[in-house]
Design a protein around this motif. Structure first.
Motif, short mmCIF file in Angstrom:
data_model
loop_
_atom_site.label_atom_id
_atom_site.label_comp_id
_atom_site.label_asym_id
_atom_site.label_seq_id
_atom_site.Cartn_x
_atom_site.Cartn_y
_atom_site.Cartn_z
N GLU A 432 0.84 -1.21 0.00
CA GLU A 432 0.00 0.00 0.00
C GLU A 432 0.87 1.26 0.00
O GLU A 432 0.56 2.24 -0.69
N ALA A 433 1.95 1.24 0.76
CA ALA A 433 2.84 2.41 0.81
C ALA A 433 3.54 2.64 -0.53
O ALA A 433 3.63 3.77 -1.01
N LEU A 434 4.02 1.56 -1.13
CA LEU A 434 4.71 1.69 -2.41
C LEU A 434 3.78 2.17 -3.53
O LEU A 434 4.24 2.80 -4.49
N GLU A 435 2.50 1.87 -3.40
CA GLU A 435 1.56 2.25 -4.44
C GLU A 435 0.80 3.53 -4.12
O GLU A 435 -0.04 3.97 -4.91
N HIS A 436 1.11 4.16 -2.99
CA HIS A 436 0.47 5.42 -2.64
C HIS A 436 0.93 6.51 -3.62
O HIS A 436 2.10 6.55 -4.02
N ALA A 437 0.01 7.39 -3.97
CA ALA A 437 0.31 8.41 -4.98
C ALA A 437 1.51 9.28 -4.59
O ALA A 437 2.33 9.63 -5.45
N ASP A 438 1.63 9.61 -3.31
CA ASP A 438 2.75 10.45 -2.88
C ASP A 438 4.08 9.73 -3.05
O ASP A 438 5.08 10.32 -3.46
N PHE A 439 4.09 8.42 -2.71
CA PHE A 439 5.35 7.68 -2.89
C PHE A 439 5.69 7.55 -4.36
O PHE A 439 6.85 7.70 -4.76
N ALA A 441 5.10 9.54 -6.64
CA ALA A 441 5.59 10.84 -7.11
C ALA A 441 6.91 11.24 -6.46
O ALA A 441 7.50 12.26 -6.84
N GLY A 442 7.38 10.46 -5.47
CA GLY A 442 8.61 10.83 -4.77
C GLY A 442 8.41 11.95 -3.77
O GLY A 442 9.36 12.55 -3.30
N ALA A 443 7.15 12.23 -3.42
CA ALA A 443 6.83 13.32 -2.50
C ALA A 443 6.58 12.76 -1.11
O ALA A 443 5.46 12.78 -0.60
N VAL A 444 7.62 12.23 -0.49
CA VAL A 444 7.51 11.57 0.80
C VAL A 444 8.30 12.33 1.84
O VAL A 444 9.40 12.81 1.58
N ASP A 445 7.72 12.48 3.05
CA ASP A 445 8.48 12.98 4.19
C ASP A 445 8.26 12.03 5.35
O ASP A 445 7.50 11.06 5.25
N THR A 446 8.92 12.30 6.48
CA THR A 446 8.89 11.34 7.59
C THR A 446 7.52 11.25 8.24
O THR A 446 7.27 10.32 9.02
N GLY A 447 6.62 12.18 7.95
CA GLY A 447 5.30 12.14 8.56
C GLY A 447 4.23 11.50 7.71
O GLY A 447 3.06 11.44 8.12
N MET A 448 4.60 10.95 6.55
CA MET A 448 3.59 10.43 5.63
C MET A 448 2.76 9.31 6.24
O MET A 448 1.52 9.30 6.16
N ILE A 449 3.40 8.35 6.86
CA ILE A 449 2.66 7.20 7.41
C ILE A 449 1.72 7.64 8.52
O ILE A 449 0.55 7.22 8.57
N ALA A 450 2.21 8.51 9.41
CA ALA A 450 1.35 9.00 10.49
C ALA A 450 0.17 9.80 9.94
O ALA A 450 -0.95 9.70 10.45
N ARG A 451 0.42 10.57 8.88
CA ARG A 451 -0.65 11.38 8.28
C ARG A 451 -1.71 10.52 7.62
O ARG A 451 -2.90 10.75 7.77
N GLU A 452 -1.25 9.54 6.85
CA GLU A 452 -2.18 8.73 6.07
C GLU A 452 -2.94 7.73 6.92
O GLU A 452 -4.07 7.36 6.60
#
Length: 619
Positions: A432-439, A441-452
């Motif tokens: 799911e993380a690898l297929e998330h639109a932000d990932f 697009a390479g638009a990932v930060d350390t808060g992505m998992i907590a946010r999503e």
């Protein structure tokens, strides 16, 4: 190469990985093992193995004197520490050297210089390396620390001075939460590192975790092997790492890598090390918005992505440098080829708050690397037991492609096809993380998992198509309930899916030639379920819904927050359980009173033990 016999002072996948390189170089290998690891893969792979104690790491793998004695007993002339355990213990490194053995790692003085985060930052400031704003003072009083946090400005990050690997670290967003976070951080730091001192840093709101692989030798050479991006994290633990960093331009890369080399030279560094930086990526990556965080004076878990893009074997580099040889390549000879992504496969259950999962791996199939092109580093195999005594990471999958998208797609496909049962893993979550639109697009930060949050959790049951196919296989060609003359046969029945009764219509699924009378494993998107015949039995209910708080895994109670008879509110912390090197808070499922309390601080408890029962207050 003067190293002839190498003891690996570690276990699991890193021990197996070091053994593979040592064997290729003609070096004899020696494994060490605890009671829990007597039949482990790394033990069978090595040329010799020495027992070092009971299952708990503090009684076996963490006893340096026992490891050194094992090396002498087995005729080893060098020790490789892997990562974790004693890898960054300067006293152990010195003990190895004093015992006349070759230490495959940096000098003890370098470990000490970079091991304490406050001292390391002071040294980096003196060397001209940019550091994150914060407090690193000797006054460790709770009031002083709270005042410093207020001066820095919330949010802040409390970090154990002797910390590493995400342990002893808490984000605090408000002054009202500071005291509780400080207490929890100090407990974890004392338990993990024997040192409860902390420092405070400004928390960057759009952070990227960028780190640089460095290497030094005893001939005055220091090089970097480019950067990695380790921004996708959960609770400060890295989940997916990649190299090179998405969006990294050549100017920023040159500045960050030069700062990393400068940091390594400041401590006369020898061997493999990683300089970790935090970048404010709110407006992309820029040279003046990247700051030093810490140095890891060892090989990193994510080193395979660097190996993939450079074509180098970093363990071989370690062994050659430890043997006194110069670095195999100069800086000018190193370059980036393609893109690599690594996913850490953990034995944990995302549907239960990522609680660690233990048990026997009755099925464990990550695919054939020769067919998928995906590298697999693991320390377990089918039939192995995942115990509660060690870190829950059981494997790493690494994909390398000409482009980032090639690597991402190959890794997602390999994880989707993973068959692991009955131990739960995060494979579906990784997909799911690898297929998330932000990932993507390479638009990932350390808060992505907590946010999503729940958006990254995999489905809790297979698709209807997958269930129908499995039901048809389980039922077989002769199973035709609901048959009527002159009507199309309808095939449907009740089955047990992971012990819960489910009705499945498999009319459209191809029928099997023979019935399967036990169970069928259903794998989809990295998740594996067991489908079994329904014979009237069902899964027992109960749990938090009726107020019973059971231990979700074997562990040790480290804090009890309530007393018998006390009133509690929904979500209130009842106690804290420590298991697999992590703290897990157990909370009240609803408002009520503590009707039963069977928890004592320091007690070891088994999975399923009734710890607390909450009763609803009568109206």
């Amino acid at each position: 190469m003067t190293i002839r016999s190498l003891l690996i002072a570690n276990r699991g996948e890193i021990a197996c990985r070091v053994i593979r390189t040592a064997r290729r170089l003609g070096i004899r290998t020696v494994a060490v093992y605890s009671d829990a690891d007597a039949d482990a893969l790394h033990v069978r792979m090595a040329d010799a193995a020495v027992h070092v104690g009971p299952a708990p790491a503090r009684e076996s793998y963490l006893i340096g004197e026992r490891i050194i004695a094992a090396a002498h007993a087995a005729g080893a002339d060098a020790i490789h520490p892997g990562y974790g355990f004693l890898s960054e213990n300067a006293d152990f490194a010195q003990g190895v050297i004093d015992a006349g053995l070759t230490w495959v790692g940096p000098d003890p003085s370098s470990i000490r210089a970079m091991g304490l985060k406050d001292a390391a930052k002071a040294r980096m400031i003196a060397a001209g390396v940019p550091v994150t704003p914060g407090y690193m003072g000797d006054d460790q009083g709770a009031e002083r620390l709270a005042n410093e946090a207020g001066r820095i400005g919330y949010p802040v990050l409390i970090k154990a001075v002797a910390g590493g690997g995400g342990k002893g670290m808490r984000r605090v967003d408000d002054a009202a939460d500071f005291a509780d976070a400080l207490g929890s951080c100090r407990r974890e730091a004392a338990s993990s590192f024997g040192d409860d001192r902390v420092l405070i840093e400004k928390y960057i709101l759009s952070p990227r975790h960028i780190e640089v692989q460095v290497f030094g030798d005893r001939h005055g050479h220091v090089v970097h092997l480019f950067e990695r991006d380790c921004s996708l994290q959960r609770r400060h633990q890295k989940v997916i790492e990649e190299a090179p960093a998405p969006g990294m331009d050549e100017v920023t890369r040159a500045a960050v890598c030069a700062a990393a080399v400068k940091a390594a030279r400041a401590v006369d560094y020898v061997g493999a090390g990683t300089i970790e930086f935090i970048a404010d990526a709110s407006n992309g990556l820029h040279p003046d918005r990247v700051w030093f965080m810490e140095m890891n004076t060892r090989l990193q878990v994510e080193h395979p992505v660097t190996e993939a893009i450079t074509g180098q074997d970093l363990v071989e580099w370690q062994l050659r440098v430890a043997a006194g040889e110069p670095l195999p390549l100069t800086q000018e000879a190193l370059s980036i080829h393609g893109h690599a992504i690594e996913a850490r496969l953990y034995a944990e259950d995302p549907s239960r708050g990522f609680l660690p999962s233990v048990g026997t791996l009755e099925a464990f199939d990550l695919g054939d690397p020769a067919e998928t092109g995906v590298r697999i580093d693991t320390g377990v195999e089918e039939g192995a037991v995942v115990s509660p005594f060690y870190d829950p990471m059981i494997a790493k999958l690494i994909a390398h492609g000409a482009t980032r998208e090639d690597a991402r797609r190959d890794l997602a496909d390999a994880l989707s096809d993973a068959v692991i049962w009955p131990v739960r893993t995060n494979a579906g979550f990784l997909v799911e993380a690898l297929e998330h639109a932000d990932f993507v697009a390479g638009a990932v930060d350390t808060g992505m998992i907590a946010r999503e949050g729940e958006a990254l959790l995999p489905p809790d049951r297979p698709s209807e198509e997958a269930l129908a196919a499995a039901a048809a296989e389980l039922a077989g060609a002769t199973f035709l309930p609901g048959f009527r003359l002159n009507a199309a046969p309808r095939r449907s029945a009740t089955f047990l899916l992971d012990g819960a009764a489910v009705a499945i219509d498999f009319s459209e699924a191809p029928v099997a030639d023979e019935a399967v009378d036990t169970q069928v494993l259903v794998t989809e998107g990295g998740q594996t379920w067991a489908l079994a015949p329904f014979r009237g039995e069902g899964a027992a209910g109960g749990g938090a819904g009726d107020g019973a708080i059971l231990s979700p895994m074997p562990g040790r109670i480290i804090a009890v927050e309530v007393t018998a008879g006390a009133s509690v509110l929904s979500g209130q912390k009842l106690l804290t359980l420590e298991a697999m090197k992590m703290e897990h808070a157990l909370t009240a499922p609803f408002d009520g009173v503590v009707a039963e309390l069977n928890a004592d601080t320091g007690a070891q408890v088994a999975e399923g033990t009734l710890l607390v029962r909450i009763a609803r207050e009568e109206a």
